[in-house]
Design a protein around this motif. Sequence first.
Motif, mmCIF file in Angstrom:
data_model
loop_
_atom_site.group_PDB
_atom_site.id
_atom_site.type_symbol
_atom_site.label_atom_id
_atom_site.label_comp_id
_atom_site.label_asym_id
_atom_site.label_seq_id
_atom_site.Cartn_x
_atom_site.Cartn_y
_atom_site.Cartn_z
ATOM 1 N N ALA A 35 0.828 -1.213 0.000
ATOM 2 C CA ALA A 35 0.000 0.000 0.000
ATOM 3 C C ALA A 35 0.855 1.254 0.000
ATOM 4 O O ALA A 35 0.397 2.330 -0.376
ATOM 5 C CB ALA A 35 -0.931 0.002 1.220
ATOM 6 N N THR A 36 2.118 1.130 0.448
ATOM 7 C CA THR A 36 2.950 2.332 0.630
ATOM 8 C C THR A 36 4.332 2.248 -0.009
ATOM 9 O O THR A 36 5.020 3.260 -0.104
ATOM 10 C CB THR A 36 3.178 2.573 2.137
ATOM 11 N N ASN A 318 -8.700 0.679 -0.846
ATOM 12 C CA ASN A 318 -7.897 1.451 0.118
ATOM 13 C C ASN A 318 -6.855 0.528 0.739
ATOM 14 O O ASN A 318 -6.850 -0.691 0.459
ATOM 15 C CB ASN A 318 -8.810 2.025 1.215
ATOM 16 N N ALA A 319 -5.987 1.089 1.573
ATOM 17 C CA ALA A 319 -5.008 0.242 2.272
ATOM 18 C C ALA A 319 -5.754 -0.741 3.170
ATOM 19 O O ALA A 319 -6.798 -0.407 3.747
ATOM 20 C CB ALA A 319 -4.081 1.122 3.101
ATOM 21 N N GLY A 320 -5.206 -1.944 3.291
ATOM 22 C CA GLY A 320 -5.903 -3.016 3.991
ATOM 23 C C GLY A 320 -6.189 -2.731 5.452
ATOM 24 O O GLY A 320 -7.152 -3.261 6.016
ATOM 25 N N HIS A 321 -5.382 -1.890 6.093
ATOM 26 C CA HIS A 321 -5.598 -1.628 7.518
ATOM 27 C C HIS A 321 -6.606 -0.504 7.754
ATOM 28 O O HIS A 321 -7.005 -0.260 8.893
ATOM 29 C CB HIS A 321 -4.259 -1.275 8.210
ATOM 30 N N GLU A 322 -7.024 0.177 6.688
ATOM 31 C CA GLU A 322 -7.992 1.265 6.865
ATOM 32 C C GLU A 322 -9.395 0.664 7.055
ATOM 33 O O GLU A 322 -9.804 -0.222 6.293
ATOM 34 C CB GLU A 322 -8.013 2.186 5.629
ATOM 35 N N PRO A 323 -10.141 1.163 8.050
ATOM 36 C CA PRO A 323 -11.484 0.607 8.274
ATOM 37 C C PRO A 323 -12.373 0.791 7.037
ATOM 38 O O PRO A 323 -12.276 1.806 6.347
ATOM 39 C CB PRO A 323 -12.026 1.442 9.442
ATOM 40 N N GLY A 324 -13.189 -0.189 6.766
ATOM 41 C CA GLY A 324 -14.147 -0.093 5.661
ATOM 42 C C GLY A 324 -13.582 -0.456 4.304
ATOM 43 O O GLY A 324 -14.286 -0.377 3.296
ATOM 44 N N THR A 325 -12.313 -0.869 4.253
ATOM 45 C CA THR A 325 -11.730 -1.235 2.951
ATOM 46 C C THR A 325 -12.303 -2.569 2.470
ATOM 47 O O THR A 325 -12.441 -3.518 3.239
ATOM 48 C CB THR A 325 -10.191 -1.364 3.077
ATOM 49 N N ASP A 326 -12.649 -2.603 1.179
ATOM 50 C CA ASP A 326 -13.074 -3.872 0.565
ATOM 51 C C ASP A 326 -11.947 -4.500 -0.240
ATOM 52 O O ASP A 326 -11.831 -5.717 -0.318
ATOM 53 C CB ASP A 326 -14.265 -3.630 -0.377
ATOM 54 N N LYS A 359 -6.064 2.644 -12.156
ATOM 55 C CA LYS A 359 -5.677 3.872 -11.445
ATOM 56 C C LYS A 359 -6.795 4.440 -10.550
ATOM 57 O O LYS A 359 -7.239 5.592 -10.720
ATOM 58 C CB LYS A 359 -5.229 4.932 -12.450
ATOM 59 N N PRO A 360 -7.263 3.681 -9.589
ATOM 60 C CA PRO A 360 -8.273 4.234 -8.667
ATOM 61 C C PRO A 360 -7.634 5.295 -7.766
ATOM 62 O O PRO A 360 -6.445 5.204 -7.448
ATOM 63 C CB PRO A 360 -8.681 3.005 -7.839
ATOM 64 N N ALA A 361 -8.409 6.283 -7.382
ATOM 65 C CA ALA A 361 -7.876 7.311 -6.470
ATOM 66 C C ALA A 361 -7.878 6.750 -5.056
ATOM 67 O O ALA A 361 -8.920 6.307 -4.562
ATOM 68 C CB ALA A 361 -8.761 8.551 -6.546
ATOM 69 N N VAL A 362 -6.705 6.731 -4.429
ATOM 70 C CA VAL A 362 -6.618 6.260 -3.037
ATOM 71 C C VAL A 362 -5.835 7.317 -2.246
ATOM 72 O O VAL A 362 -4.613 7.218 -2.094
ATOM 73 C CB VAL A 362 -5.926 4.870 -2.953
ATOM 74 N N PRO A 363 -6.529 8.352 -1.775
ATOM 75 C CA PRO A 363 -5.838 9.470 -1.119
ATOM 76 C C PRO A 363 -4.970 8.996 0.046
ATOM 77 O O PRO A 363 -5.403 8.192 0.873
ATOM 78 C CB PRO A 363 -6.984 10.363 -0.623
ATOM 79 N N GLY A 364 -3.747 9.493 0.079
ATOM 80 C CA GLY A 364 -2.813 9.120 1.146
ATOM 81 C C GLY A 364 -1.974 7.905 0.805
ATOM 82 O O GLY A 364 -1.000 7.603 1.490
ATOM 83 N N TYR A 365 -2.372 7.175 -0.245
ATOM 84 C CA TYR A 365 -1.626 5.959 -0.625
ATOM 85 C C TYR A 365 -1.339 5.975 -2.135
ATOM 86 O O TYR A 365 -1.573 4.989 -2.845
ATOM 87 C CB TYR A 365 -2.423 4.699 -0.236
ATOM 88 N N GLU A 366 -0.843 7.110 -2.606
ATOM 89 C CA GLU A 366 -0.672 7.302 -4.050
ATOM 90 C C GLU A 366 0.333 6.318 -4.654
ATOM 91 O O GLU A 366 0.289 6.036 -5.851
ATOM 92 C CB GLU A 366 -0.244 8.741 -4.352
ATOM 93 N N ASP A 367 1.251 5.784 -3.822
ATOM 94 C CA ASP A 367 2.260 4.848 -4.343
ATOM 95 C C ASP A 367 1.829 3.385 -4.278
ATOM 96 O O ASP A 367 2.609 2.493 -4.628
ATOM 97 C CB ASP A 367 3.568 4.992 -3.544
ATOM 98 N N GLY A 368 0.626 3.135 -3.776
ATOM 99 C CA GLY A 368 0.204 1.742 -3.592
ATOM 100 C C GLY A 368 -0.088 1.029 -4.899
ATOM 101 O O GLY A 368 -0.341 1.661 -5.930
#
Length: 504
Positions: A35-36, A318-326, A359-368
């Motif tokens: 994710a990072t 989203n990153a796997g540790h973020e709540p609500g990620t599918d 290329k989904p937008a994943v704010p805070g994890y642009e390098d994932g």
Amino acid sequence: MTTPSATSVPTVKLLIDGKFVESTTSEWMDVTNPATQEVLARVPMATAYELSAAVSSARAAFKTWRKTSIGTRARIFLRYQQLIRDNMAELAAILTAEQGKTLPDAEGDVFRGLEVVEHAASIGNLQLGEFANNVAAGVDTYTLMQPLGVCAGITPFNFPAMIPLWMFPMAIATGNTFVLKPSEQDPMVTMRLVELAMEAGIPPGVLNVVHGGKDVVNGICDHPDIKAVSFVGSTAVGTHVYNRATGTGKRAQCMMGAKNHMVVLPDADKEQTLNALAGSAFGAAGQRCMAIPVVVLVGESQTWLGELVERAKTLKVNAGHEPGTDIGPLISRAALDRVHRLVESGESEGARLELDGRKPAVPGYEDGNFFGPTVFSQVNTEMSIYREEIFGPVLCVLHAATLDEAIELVNANPNGNGTAIFTRSGAAARHFQEEIDVGQVGINVPIPVPVPLFSFTGSRGSKLGDLGPYGKQVIQFYTQTKTVTSRWFGEDDVGGVNTTITLK
Ligand code: NAD
């Protein structure tokens, strides 16, 4: 590849003869958070000498471990299952950081392995021989299921907890010693599980771990003191491992790649079916051997495509540790590139892109290494997206006029890992179960990975070797049956020379 002294990043240790040791190799690989891109650790490509030391230790330990009582072996796994439960949150967090899947899914990964550990704890009921009284007068025949010796396991990146736990607990519980070669992409949760196994009381040498890639795997296949090899991974590597290991006289079981189809009949419960399909196509970013990357919509169920796409759009990347990620990231840049390449080929080969996850937008994890849910319709069996295992969140939609046409399509695919049918008709489900040529069948169940009372039973192009991992079959795999025929002479027994092959 880099040397460990170049940075302060921790190194992943080998386990040889009960000690966690630093490798002396000059070849190392980074273990990164997908994710990072943060480097979490460096993993060594173990040397031939280190593999040899691990096998020697396992060979020496076998001399005593093979005679260890059933109760002693069972109690180690009873303690081990408790330790895994007690450390579940930590294990899941390590797994998510290095592999990318969501925290709840990481707990599921650990839990499905834990079930095998629980199963190993009942080894006294599993490794039972047979006995026939009076096969001839005064003669009995019975079988012993004896351990083979040193066994080895080679595991993939996508279930770094569950799949190692498919292997070493069952091999060790049956009296063997073991050398494990985890995936070099995410070895950290595997090593934490190995530490807990040692804490549970596995004696030095009974479980050893070497890290590495191709060279270590080839070394395992060739080593004359290894008796059996369990492999889970891609079809190309598994086929190579099977041929090389059996070529040197070893037993081998190789669980390999997949292209699982779900068949949807128009009488199925639409809500349940679409939820199950979206979960199994896109969950774990499509990186499950039992994911559903192909759906065959039969007859009127073709009209459900729009609703399927709408459902896929609701999934959060989203990153796997973020709540609500599918959907978490893919394991590596190379995996991301492969999925991009295949999606481009799908477009150029004429499939219709209903949902584009590039290329989904994943704010805070642009390098994932993120790829969003992707749906192709108008897919045919000649296209690369149908023929190749994409191993990403990409669903191919095909149509069939009838159930029999759908069955024919599934049976024509070279893979035989898993399949599912969704219907309200018992008769249709039973027809499917009888006619489908795939090893694992779900009926209104999207990911039918069997629990350890059974074995994992992929078939055809998805498997080489007769016996599957864990469950009942693996007891046969990890033991040699010895048939003993015995007679005890009494004082009054009189004999004579018998020149026939019959017992009298
Ligand atoms: P992979 O085949 O790349 O790697 C598996 C293991 O083989 C790893 O330990 C790796 O180090 C080693 N390896 C890689 N390249 C090698 C080579 N050239 N020579 C010798 N060894 C080599 O698989 P992966 O990418 O880690 O895992 C994904 C694959 O595993 C997918 O194809 C998936 O379907 C399959 N899989 C199958 C099952 C099943 O039960 N059928 C379960 C999980 C994963």
